[in-house]
Design an enzyme around this catalytic site. Structure first.
Site, short mmCIF file in Angstrom:
data_model
loop_
_atom_site.label_atom_id
_atom_site.label_comp_id
_atom_site.label_asym_id
_atom_site.label_seq_id
_atom_site.Cartn_x
_atom_site.Cartn_y
_atom_site.Cartn_z
N ALA A 1 -15.39 18.03 -75.06
CA ALA A 1 -15.67 18.51 -73.69
C ALA A 1 -16.83 17.74 -73.08
CB ALA A 1 -15.95 20.02 -73.69
N ALA A 2 -16.71 16.43 -73.11
CA ALA A 2 -17.84 15.57 -72.75
C ALA A 2 -17.56 14.62 -71.60
CB ALA A 2 -18.24 14.76 -73.99
N GLY A 3 -16.30 14.62 -71.07
CA GLY A 3 -15.95 13.67 -70.01
C GLY A 3 -15.56 12.32 -70.56
N GLY B 1 -11.72 12.73 -75.00
CA GLY B 1 -11.53 12.89 -76.44
C GLY B 1 -10.20 13.55 -76.79
N GLY B 2 -9.86 14.63 -76.12
CA GLY B 2 -8.59 15.31 -76.38
C GLY B 2 -7.41 14.45 -75.96
N LYS C 1 -12.85 7.03 -73.45
CA LYS C 1 -12.95 6.27 -72.19
C LYS C 1 -14.18 6.71 -71.42
CE LYS C 1 -11.87 9.48 -68.86
NZ LYS C 1 -13.01 10.20 -68.38
N THR D 1 -7.11 11.23 -75.73
CA THR D 1 -6.87 10.07 -76.59
C THR D 1 -6.25 10.51 -77.93
OG1 THR D 1 -7.80 7.97 -77.34
CG2 THR D 1 -9.19 9.88 -77.63
N ASP E 1 -5.22 12.02 -68.13
CA ASP E 1 -5.83 10.82 -68.74
C ASP E 1 -5.01 10.26 -69.91
OD1 ASP E 1 -8.01 10.80 -67.05
OD2 ASP E 1 -9.30 11.94 -68.41
N PRO F 1 -17.59 13.06 -78.84
CA PRO F 1 -18.01 14.44 -78.54
C PRO F 1 -16.95 15.19 -77.72
CG PRO F 1 -19.40 12.80 -77.42
CD PRO F 1 -18.52 12.06 -78.34
O1 C5P Z 1 -4.72 16.83 -66.39
P1 C5P Z 1 -5.81 17.52 -67.15
O2 C5P Z 1 -5.29 18.64 -68.00
O3 C5P Z 1 -6.70 16.59 -67.90
O4 C5P Z 1 -6.73 18.18 -66.05
C1 C5P Z 1 -7.68 19.17 -66.34
C2 C5P Z 1 -8.07 19.90 -65.06
O5 C5P Z 1 -8.80 19.01 -64.21
C3 C5P Z 1 -6.90 20.37 -64.22
O6 C5P Z 1 -6.51 21.64 -64.60
C4 C5P Z 1 -7.50 20.38 -62.82
O7 C5P Z 1 -8.27 21.53 -62.64
C5 C5P Z 1 -8.48 19.21 -62.85
N1 C5P Z 1 -7.90 17.96 -62.31
C6 C5P Z 1 -7.69 17.84 -60.95
N2 C5P Z 1 -7.15 16.67 -60.47
C7 C5P Z 1 -6.84 15.65 -61.29
C8 C5P Z 1 -7.07 15.75 -62.67
C9 C5P Z 1 -7.61 16.93 -63.15
O8 C5P Z 1 -7.96 18.75 -60.18
N3 C5P Z 1 -6.33 14.54 -60.77
#
Ligand code: C5P
Length: 314
Positions: A101-103, A106-107, A11, A109, A141, A99
């Site tokens: 850890a790319a934003g 990936g994980g 995404k 999905t 996500d 890729p």
């Molecule tokens: O939910 P996920 O594991 O993808 O989030 C990773 C990190 O991103 C969380 O540990 C948090 O630090 C940050 N995060 C956040 N607020 C969100 C989503 C993610 O602070 N709504």
């Protein structure tokens, strides 16, 4: 069937606004999320022993609980122990193209694909809502990645409102091979620097969500106004990532100076993307930015907007 192959799309964010804090220490967000055709392939199959085995062709993807796809299988085993007894454990093979850890989720999905795949393989008949609820326990996500397409995401990112499909938009993505950004770092730094702008009261947060709901980017999507969508791209996390990594700002500027609808960083980065109206335009933009940046560490992908999330591979 005792095995399934699934396509798990990445995404991008077309919009990411940090509204404020949440009691669970996450951030209250308003995002527009878009699936793209850049995807991993996930094979799952039943194995005799009651255990979870993860294989992946990428050296940075762990094979244990550190992998969110492993945790997805673990969660399903706990929720449906009788299925584990009946069908045995599961082997998950991840063919990585997105890729890491790319934003680009990936994980997330991959985890979404495991939930959908085990629901099918174990003949559980879970509803879309039930799958999303399980997904939300794994990561913010994951619920979006299950159904994909174009959606407005609020709350932690798990409260979804579908938006009309945006067909025919192309995306050029670029990422420095050796640069990754930790999502917790990005949000923590944002809190340190911009915490004083956070909306903290429930009513204020609801107003902020409504403002995005009825705001210009949602309207541009509803009207399929590609030029306007390109102009309205927005990501609050750029405010922490771009000053920290000046090469990302240079890359963004290189994209923005080409014939593109718009350019921006996806999620917590560091992938930068530009939107174009056609594949040919996307190829031109890739060639121009590649030449301008002349950095062997920079990798490129071209993809198209996708109208769905996890699907069965044929
Ligand atoms: O939910 P996920 O594991 O993808 O989030 C990773 C990190 O991103 C969380 O540990 C948090 O630090 C940050 N995060 C956040 N607020 C969100 C989503 C993610 O602070 N709504």
């Amino acid at each position: 069937m005792h095995s399934y192959s699934l396509i798990a799309p990445a995404k991008i964010n077309l919009y990411l606004e940090i509204i404020g804090d949440r009691p669970d220490n996450y951030h209250e967000l308003a995002m527009v999320l878009q699936s793209i055709s850049l995807a991993d392939k996930i094979d799952i199959r039943s194995i005799g022993i009651e255990s979870i085995v993860v294989r992946c062709n990428h050296p940075l993807v762990p094979a244990d609980e550190a992998n969110i796809a492993y945790r997805a299988a673990s969660l399903m085993s706990k929720q449906f122990p009788e299925a584990l007894v009946r069908y045995g454990g599961v082997e998950i093979t991840i063919h990585k193209h997105i890729p890491v850890a790319a934003g680009l989720a990936g994980g997330s999905t991959n985890a979404a694909a495991v939930l959908v795949g085990l629901d099918l393989m174990w003949e559980l008949g879970l509803t879309h809502g039930e799958l999303e609820e399980l997904g939300a326990q794994l990561g913010s996500d994951v619920p979006f990645c299950i159904g994909g397409g174009t959606a407005l995401a609020t709350g932690r990112g798990e409260v979804l409102s579908p938006l009309p499909n945006l067909d025919h938009i192309y995306v050029v993505l670029a990422k420095y091979k050796n640069l990754s950004i930790s999502t917790p770092w990005a949000y923590k730094t944002y809190r340190q620097e911009f915490g004083d702008t956070y909306v903290t009261d429930t009513e204020g947060q609801e107003n902020s969500r409504q403002r995005v709901h009825s705001g210009p980017i949602v309207s541009a999507i509803a009207h399929h106004n590609h030029a306007e969508i390109g102009k309205l791209l927005h990501n609050d996390l750029e405010k922490v990532a771009l000053p920290e990594y000046p090469q990302l700002l240079k890359l963004r500027e290189a994209f923005a100076s080409e014939n593109v609808l718009g350019a921006m960083m996806s999620g917590s980065g560091p992938t930068m993307f530009a939107l174009t109206e056609s594949q040919a335009q996307a190829e031109e933009v890739e060639a121009a930015v590649k030449a301008k940046m002349a950095d062997p560490d920079l990798e490129f992908w071209i993809a198209q907007f996708n109208s769905n999330g996890i699907s069965i591979a044929h």
